[in-house]
Design a protein around this motif. Structure first.
Motif, PDB file in Angstrom:
ATOM      1  N   ALA A 186      14.707  25.605 -14.967  1.00 14.47           N
ATOM      2  CA  ALA A 186      15.280  26.808 -14.355  1.00 14.47           C
ATOM      3  C   ALA A 186      15.039  26.799 -12.853  1.00 14.47           C
ATOM      4  CB  ALA A 186      14.661  28.056 -14.971  1.00 14.47           C
TER       5      ALA A 186
ATOM      6  N   ALA B 136       4.346  12.699 -17.164  1.00 15.03           N
ATOM      7  CA  ALA B 136       3.804  13.415 -18.314  1.00 15.03           C
ATOM      8  C   ALA B 136       3.681  12.496 -19.517  1.00 15.03           C
ATOM      9  CB  ALA B 136       4.697  14.606 -18.636  1.00 15.03           C
TER      10      ALA B 136
ATOM     11  N   TYR C  88      -0.556  20.732 -24.626  1.00 19.18           N
ATOM     12  CA  TYR C  88      -0.084  20.081 -23.408  1.00 19.18           C
ATOM     13  C   TYR C  88       0.210  21.083 -22.304  1.00 19.18           C
ATOM     14  CZ  TYR C  88       0.259  16.280 -26.701  1.00 19.18           C
ATOM     15  OH  TYR C  88      -0.039  15.348 -27.640  1.00 19.18           O
ATOM     16  N   PRO C  89      -0.027  20.681 -21.057  1.00 17.62           N
ATOM     17  CA  PRO C  89       0.235  21.601 -19.926  1.00 17.62           C
ATOM     18  C   PRO C  89       1.735  21.715 -19.657  1.00 17.62           C
ATOM     19  CG  PRO C  89      -0.485  19.477 -19.104  1.00 17.62           C
ATOM     20  CD  PRO C  89      -0.575  19.388 -20.597  1.00 17.62           C
ATOM     21  N   PRO C  90       2.169  22.866 -19.192  1.00 20.30           N
ATOM     22  CA  PRO C  90       3.579  23.012 -18.807  1.00 20.30           C
ATOM     23  C   PRO C  90       3.927  22.036 -17.682  1.00 20.30           C
ATOM     24  CG  PRO C  90       2.440  25.129 -18.698  1.00 20.30           C
ATOM     25  CD  PRO C  90       1.410  24.096 -18.939  1.00 20.30           C
ATOM     26  N   MET C  91       5.184  21.602 -17.663  1.00 18.85           N
ATOM     27  CA  MET C  91       5.629  20.613 -16.676  1.00 18.85           C
ATOM     28  C   MET C  91       5.343  21.062 -15.243  1.00 18.85           C
ATOM     29  SD  MET C  91       6.885  17.957 -18.072  1.00 18.85           S
ATOM     30  CE  MET C  91       7.911  17.198 -16.815  1.00 18.85           C
ATOM     31  N   GLY C  92       5.606  22.328 -14.980  1.00 15.10           N
ATOM     32  CA  GLY C  92       5.433  22.831 -13.620  1.00 15.10           C
ATOM     33  C   GLY C  92       3.985  22.719 -13.167  1.00 15.10           C
TER      34      GLY C  92
ATOM     35  N   LEU D 140       1.688  20.740 -14.471  1.00 18.24           N
ATOM     36  CA  LEU D 140       1.318  19.331 -14.424  1.00 18.24           C
ATOM     37  C   LEU D 140       1.708  18.712 -13.080  1.00 18.24           C
ATOM     38  CD1 LEU D 140       0.151  17.022 -16.206  1.00 18.24           C
ATOM     39  CD2 LEU D 140       2.501  16.441 -16.802  1.00 18.24           C
TER      40      LEU D 140
ATOM     41  N   PHE E 239      10.719  24.898 -15.939  1.00 20.20           N
ATOM     42  CA  PHE E 239      10.754  23.800 -14.986  1.00 20.20           C
ATOM     43  C   PHE E 239      12.209  23.521 -14.587  1.00 20.20           C
ATOM     44  CE2 PHE E 239      10.589  19.015 -14.601  1.00 20.20           C
ATOM     45  CZ  PHE E 239       9.991  19.005 -13.365  1.00 20.20           C
TER      46      PHE E 239
ATOM     47  N   LEU F  17       6.795  18.160 -24.727  1.00 18.90           N
ATOM     48  CA  LEU F  17       6.624  18.654 -23.364  1.00 18.90           C
ATOM     49  C   LEU F  17       6.658  20.182 -23.371  1.00 18.90           C
ATOM     50  CD1 LEU F  17       9.010  16.202 -21.495  1.00 18.90           C
ATOM     51  CD2 LEU F  17       6.529  16.249 -21.324  1.00 18.90           C
ATOM     52  N   VAL F  18       5.826  20.772 -22.514  1.00 19.61           N
ATOM     53  CA  VAL F  18       5.717  22.232 -22.479  1.00 19.61           C
ATOM     54  C   VAL F  18       6.339  22.769 -21.172  1.00 19.61           C
ATOM     55  CG1 VAL F  18       4.099  24.172 -22.531  1.00 19.61           C
ATOM     56  CG2 VAL F  18       3.589  22.079 -23.800  1.00 19.61           C
ATOM     57  N   GLY F  19       6.918  23.938 -21.257  1.00 16.68           N
ATOM     58  CA  GLY F  19       7.419  24.621 -20.051  1.00 16.68           C
ATOM     59  C   GLY F  19       8.600  23.936 -19.405  1.00 16.68           C
TER      60      GLY F  19
ATOM     61  N   ARG G 220       4.463  33.544 -14.438  1.00 14.45           N
ATOM     62  CA  ARG G 220       3.974  32.188 -14.301  1.00 14.45           C
ATOM     63  C   ARG G 220       4.669  31.436 -13.165  1.00 14.45           C
ATOM     64  NH1 ARG G 220       4.056  28.134 -19.360  1.00 14.45           N
ATOM     65  NH2 ARG G 220       2.851  29.802 -20.269  1.00 14.45           N
TER      66      ARG G 220
ATOM     67  N   GLN H 238       8.853  12.856 -12.955  1.00 12.41           N
ATOM     68  CA  GLN H 238       7.926  13.862 -13.465  1.00 12.41           C
ATOM     69  C   GLN H 238       7.767  13.754 -14.983  1.00 12.41           C
ATOM     70  OE1 GLN H 238       7.191  17.285 -11.507  1.00 12.41           O
ATOM     71  NE2 GLN H 238       8.927  17.229 -10.112  1.00 12.41           N
ATOM     72  N   VAL H 239       8.881  13.519 -15.663  1.00 13.48           N
ATOM     73  CA  VAL H 239       8.797  13.393 -17.119  1.00 13.48           C
ATOM     74  C   VAL H 239       8.008  12.124 -17.476  1.00 13.48           C
ATOM     75  CG1 VAL H 239      10.123  13.051 -19.232  1.00 13.48           C
ATOM     76  CG2 VAL H 239      10.907  14.705 -17.528  1.00 13.48           C
TER      77      VAL H 239
ATOM     78  N   ILE I 166       1.657  12.612 -23.253  1.00 13.51           N
ATOM     79  CA  ILE I 166       2.330  13.753 -23.848  1.00 13.51           C
ATOM     80  C   ILE I 166       3.632  13.244 -24.465  1.00 13.51           C
ATOM     81  CG2 ILE I 166       3.300  16.045 -23.439  1.00 13.51           C
ATOM     82  CD1 ILE I 166       1.565  16.221 -20.917  1.00 13.51           C
TER      83      ILE I 166
END
Lengths: 343, 703
Positions: free
Chosen positions: B80, B62, A323-327, A329, B78, B72-74, A3, B58-59, B67
């Motif tokens: 890393a 979202a 929800y979409p992953p931050m990256g 988004l 993010f 929050l996802v991923g 990903r 960015q947060v 959201i």
């Protein structure tokens, strides 16, 4: 491709621009170029992008705009008119207009088709499949053009980057060849990535797809345990996109669309597309190569834009709570009309 | 190493160099580091704030899309990505309004949870402050930035720094500076040694020798010195005096002759004849009419070019497997491990072939010529290594570089062993080993620092430059020095006869169970496994180089005393046996425990082991192969030993690369160590019988 790598490549593509030369030094010709624009369903984003490119690049053009209004019988008139006006270039929108006005590479009839005037086409989903060109590297004819579908592998990587999928559902019109091709490609990628494709062709009665069968098909997929719905670039489904995406939302299945309309104007959750506007601009760039730089159309490859648009439909996301992953988004264009939708 | 009679002058010059170089560099470095530290703290604060603000944006985006912050996802991936791009940031986290940790990467939640809970009240107070609040949590500096949603505060983004980061960076920079300083001192020493020996002490020695002859009434020789400096001026004046004495002698003798032939008084003529006899008895003058020039070849003549050459070759030492790893692997039929080992193995093969050939060629063409010939493939191999696009290509060029390396080193060994002569042979070779090791020392550490700063490829270009400088220097020396006298021609029969050396069981045992395992340990463990293991455990290039430099460092120190010891006591076999066992045991020790320290211990052991046994191995040859040395020349027997031991060099990395996928890095080390230890044990057992049977050591005096 995992990903993170995928998102990296998408972000690189999003930042990348076409390597087009700056034309500030080119002297504008005294006479504007005359371009005949044959459209299928009115003035939309691709046509706008095409027009804006010339304005932005300061290339004087005179556009002769004709809309077939989805009526195929008007197209022979367009061919005749373009020839009679003796325009510099013809622009064709969509597979039908392109095939009828320019002919297929194995059946070109100089009396019915435009041959001597160079032409550019846009929004043809499979230029090679529809026999407009023998292969995407070169038309080997007096035409050039762009493709607008995102390669299936990119689509699947994008879909997986939102949420890993184990069982992918797909509703499609069995009468459209595009969708059958898409299903085959998805199956192959599924074997690679470890997901299963579950297909549900809509019912056909009297040689026509049945609109009423869309919602039950979606429900059937839900029962089959699909965790994502793939919406192919299918004309029938595009017309009935509200019914399809509405049904998906009702069944709480997240949906991915290969074209922009279901996400932008309906309730598909997200999509990875080349925007029509961008495609229009790229097509204009091809036209510029022919008109201004005097390149042979056969020397210009048929290619999609480099800039991929990831569109996320936020009301649908909120309704599904997936929800979409931050990256992702961070890279996406978000559609959020603040109008809450309900499953 | 023997510094001839120039020790005190050299020592004084070296001390001067240290005094001139070290304090200003130390002071400058200290001031620079101080500035660096002062500048670093606010820089880090700014960076934290910038990264934090970016994350907050960015947060908040979202959150604005609806959201919930805890959903929050991923975030982990993010974070890393941000962490990998900003190595100075230790951790990133998001907390909720109650201070509970929602997401955290780079630190354990246990380390932070308590402080965050206490802080949560304070954070609400700091809601207005966009700059956030900085807190000291243990070793971390934590910057908390508020995240606001539609309905006010929803949480906080935390950016954490390691307090130790700055000091660890400083330490590493300081270390780099110290290493560069140390290496430049060694280079300065080598250059001083060269300048002093070549320009001052060497000529002075010749002058002293001529005076010594003169003391005995021998005026046939005068120092052959061609230089335009004070020493040359002095020599010219000295030689002019010599010539004056010579012509005075001739004048005198002519006068006596005249008296003898012109005088009819027999008594007077007889008397004059007696005087002439007396003069001839007391003083010797050259019959040809002028004193001949006295020249001496010094082993130190080639020391500087050799030093520079080895220096260049050793630059890639610490990173060769890592460089190979960074290139695309093209050949699918080899495992990636073997592919990475390939450049080292092919380099060693090149050396093996080169030394085999070099031994023969040196006998025919002379050392200097071979040195020059060898520089061409060496420079080309070096340059192209830097331009290689694949591991295969790299291996090819490494092989060519190895060929050049072998030619040059064999030529030098032959040269030194010829000039050393007699009882000083071991010291002469010790001087060779000394030059090689001090060059290895500089090359390894500077190579690591360079590769880290300018990249792999440019580092190779620097090596190429050094090889070229070494060649130019040698060309200059060639012009100055007398032509080689050591070129001899040998018949083909002799070459074939050399293979009978294997019938000498002492030689075969030395090769098989001492020389080869030593090379397996060196290339398999040290050249291949050590850089890979250190890299995989997260060490940077300069750090790897600093650890790897321990080997030549220890070896240099040990070999100095080991050479003395072996020359004095002649316990060469014992030193080789003990060295072999120590080396094997050291490698095993490195794998027994986890971490970098045991690896370090293993390297030190290997350095001790090889320092003990390397020069006794060479010095033992005339003892155990007296007949062969006499027949075929010592250079060729030595070259043969070095060629045969290269078999071990080629096997080493390949063996390690085969073990690596089978048993992992530690398993591979254990396996290589076991092989080395086992072979060394066999040598110890067999070598204890070296004294039995017909022994040739008694004949050494005849050499």
């Amino acid at each position: 491709m995992n990903r993170r790598q995928f998102l990296g490549s998408v972000s690189a593509a999003a930042l990348g621009l076409w390597g087009r030369p700056v034309l500030a030094t080119d002297m504008p010709p005294s006479k504007p170029y005359r371009i005949y624009m044959a459209l299928w369903r009115g003035w939309e984003d691709a046509a706008q992008g095409f027009k804006d490119y010339f304005t932005n690049q300061n290339i004087p053009v005179e556009l002769i705009i004709r809309d077939a209004g989805q009526d195929r019988s008007k197209l022979p008139e367009f061919v005749a008119e373009a020839k009679q006006l003796g325009v510099d270039l013809v622009f064709t929108w969509g597979t039908t207009v392109t095939v009828d006005m320019l002919g297929t590479y194995d059946k070109v009839d100089p009396t019915k088709h435009i041959t001597d005037i160079p032409a550019v086409f846009a929004i043809v989903s499979q230029p090679d499949g529809a026999k407009v060109v023998p292969d995407l590297a070169s038309s080997r004819r007096n035409i050039a053009g762009t493709s607008y579908l995102v390669p299936m592998e990119t689509q699947v990587n994008l879909l997986q980057s939102y949420r890993p999928v184990r069982r992918l559902g797909m509703v499609y019109n069995p009468l459209e060849k595009n969708s059958l091709v898409a299903a085959d490609e998805l199956r192959a990628l599924g074997r690679r990535d470890g997901f299963e494709l579950v297909v549900a062709p809509v019912d056909v009665a009297d040689g026509k797809p049945v609109v009423a069968s869309i919602a039950p098909k979606v429900a059937g997929l839900k029962q089959a345990g699909v965790d994502f719905l793939y919406i192919p670039p299918d004309t029938f489904l595009n017309i009935n996109r509200d019914i399809l995406t509405g049904a998906a939302l009702a069944e709480k299945i997240p949906s991915f669309a290969a074209a922009e309309n279901p996400v932008l104007f309906s309730k598909a959750m997200f999509g990875g597309v080349y925007r029509y506007y961008t495609v229009g601009q790229l097509t204009a760039y091809k036209a510029e190569q022919i008109l201004v730089h005097k390149k042979a159309p056969a020397d210009l490859p048929i290619e999609p834009p480099k800039r991929l648009s990831i569109i996320i439909n936020m009301p649908v996301v909120r309704a599904l709570e997936i929800y979409p992953p931050m990256g992702l988004l961070g890279l996406a264009e978000v559609v959020d009309n603040s109008e809450e939708v309900r499953p | 190493m023997r510094l001839d009679s120039s020790r005190s002058l050299l020592v004084r010059l070296l001390m001067l160099a240290v005094l001139v170089l070290v304090p200003p560099m130390g002071l400058a470095s200290f001031m620079a580091l101080d500035r660096f530290e002062q500048g670093m703290n606010p820089e880090l604060d700014r960076k934290a704030a910038a990264v934090g603000r970016d994350l907050v944006v960015q947060v908040e985006r979202a959150v604005a899309y609806g959201i919930p912050v805890d959903k929050l996802v991923g975030v982990d991936e993010f974070f890393a990505q941000v962490l990998s791009g900003n190595p100075e940031i230790r951790y990133l986290g998001i907390t909720g309004t109650d201070g509970g940790i929602l997401f955290l990467r780079g630190a354990l939640s246990g380390q932070l949870a308590e402080t965050y809970h206490q802080q949560s009240g304070g954070l609400t107070g700091a809601q207005d402050s966009v700059d956030g609040t900085t807190t000291q949590i243990g070793d971390f500096v934590d910057l908390a930035l508020p995240v606001k949603g539609r309905a006010g505060l929803v949480g906080a983004v935390h950016v954490g720094f390691d307090q130790g980061y700055i000091s660890s960076r400083l330490f590493s920079i300081f270390y780099d500076i110290a290493v560069v300083l140390g290496a430049s001192l060694i280079v300065a020493f080598e250059i001083l040694l060269f300048v002093v020996v070549f320009n001052v002490s060497g000529p002075m020695k010749l002058v002293a020798e001529a005076i010594e002859y003169g003391k005995k009434g021998d005026f046939t020789r005068m120092p052959g010195i061609r230089a335009d400096d004070e020493v040359g001026h002095f020599a010219r004046v000295f030689n002019a005096t010599m010539r004056q004495v010579d012509s005075a002698y001739r004048g005198l003798m002519a006068y006596i002759d005249e008296v003898r032939t012109g005088h009819f008084d027999r008594d007077a003529a007889e008397k004059a004849g007696e005087i002439a006899e007396r003069v001839r008895f007391l003083f010797r003058f050259d019959a040809s009419g002028a004193p001949s020039f006295l020249r001496e070849k010094l082993s130190s003549d080639v020391r500087l070019p050799l030093f520079l050459f080895i220096f260049a070759e050793e630059i890639s030492r610490s990173f060769m497997p890592l460089y190979a790893q960074s290139l695309p692997l093209r050949l699918a039929w080899l495992t990636p491990e073997v592919m990475i080992a390939l450049p080292i193995a092919v380099f060693m093969t090149g050396i093996a072939i080169g030394s085999l050939w070099g031994g023969v060629v040196t006998e025919r063409l002379g050392s200097r010529r071979v040195f020059q010939i060898g520089l061409v493939p060496a420079a080309l191999g070096c340059l192209m290594s830097g331009l290689s696009q694949s591991v295969f290509e790299l291996s090819l060029w490494r092989g060519i570089a190895g060929l050049g390396y072998a030619l040059v080193t064999v030529a030098c060994q032959g040269y030194i062993s010829k000039t050393g002569g007699g009882s000083r042979q071991s010291s002469g070779l010790g001087s060779y080993v000394g030059a090689v090791l001090s060059a290895a020392l500089c090359g390894t550490v500077l190579g690591g620092v360079m590769a880290d700063r300018i990249g792999f490829a440019p580092t190779f270009f620097v090596s190429t430059g050094l090889v070229v400088v070494s060649g130019i220097l040698l060309g200059y020396l060639l012009e100055k020095a007398a032509p080689d006298q050591d070129a001899t021609t040998e018949s083909k029969d002799d070459q074939r006869g050399l293979s009978r050396i294997f019938l000498n069981w002492r030689f075969s045992v030395l090769v098989l169970f001492a020389a080869i395992p030593a090379k397996i340990a060196l290339t398999g463990f040290f050249f291949f496994l050590v850089p890979l293991m250190l890299w995989n455990s997260g060490h940077e290039l300069p750090e790897i180089a600093r650890i790897m430099v321990l080997y030549p460092l220890v070896m240099l120190a040990v070999s100095y005393y080991a050479t003395r010891f072996s020359d004095q006591w002649g316990w060469r076999v014992g030193q080789i046996a003990v060295g072999g066992i120590l080396g094997g045991a050291g490698i095993l020790l490195a794998a027994l425990f986890d971490g970098t320290l045991p690896l370090l211990v293993g390297i030190v052991f290997l350095g001790v082991a090889h320092g003990m046994s390397a020069s006794p191995q060479l010095a033992l040859i005339p003892d155990i192969c007296w007949v062969e040395c006499h027949h075929y020349g010592r250079t060729r027997v030595l070259a043969l030993l070095r060629t045969l031991e290269r078999v071990g060099s080629v096997i080493g990395p390949v063996l390690a690369a085969i073990f690596l996928p089978l048993w992992g890095a530690e398993g591979a080390i254990v396996a290589v160590g076991s092989v080395v230890l086992g072979m060394a044990a066999i040598f110890a057992m067999l070598a204890s019988r070296y004294g039995d049977g017909p022994h040739l050591e008694s004949e050494e005096g005849a050499l």
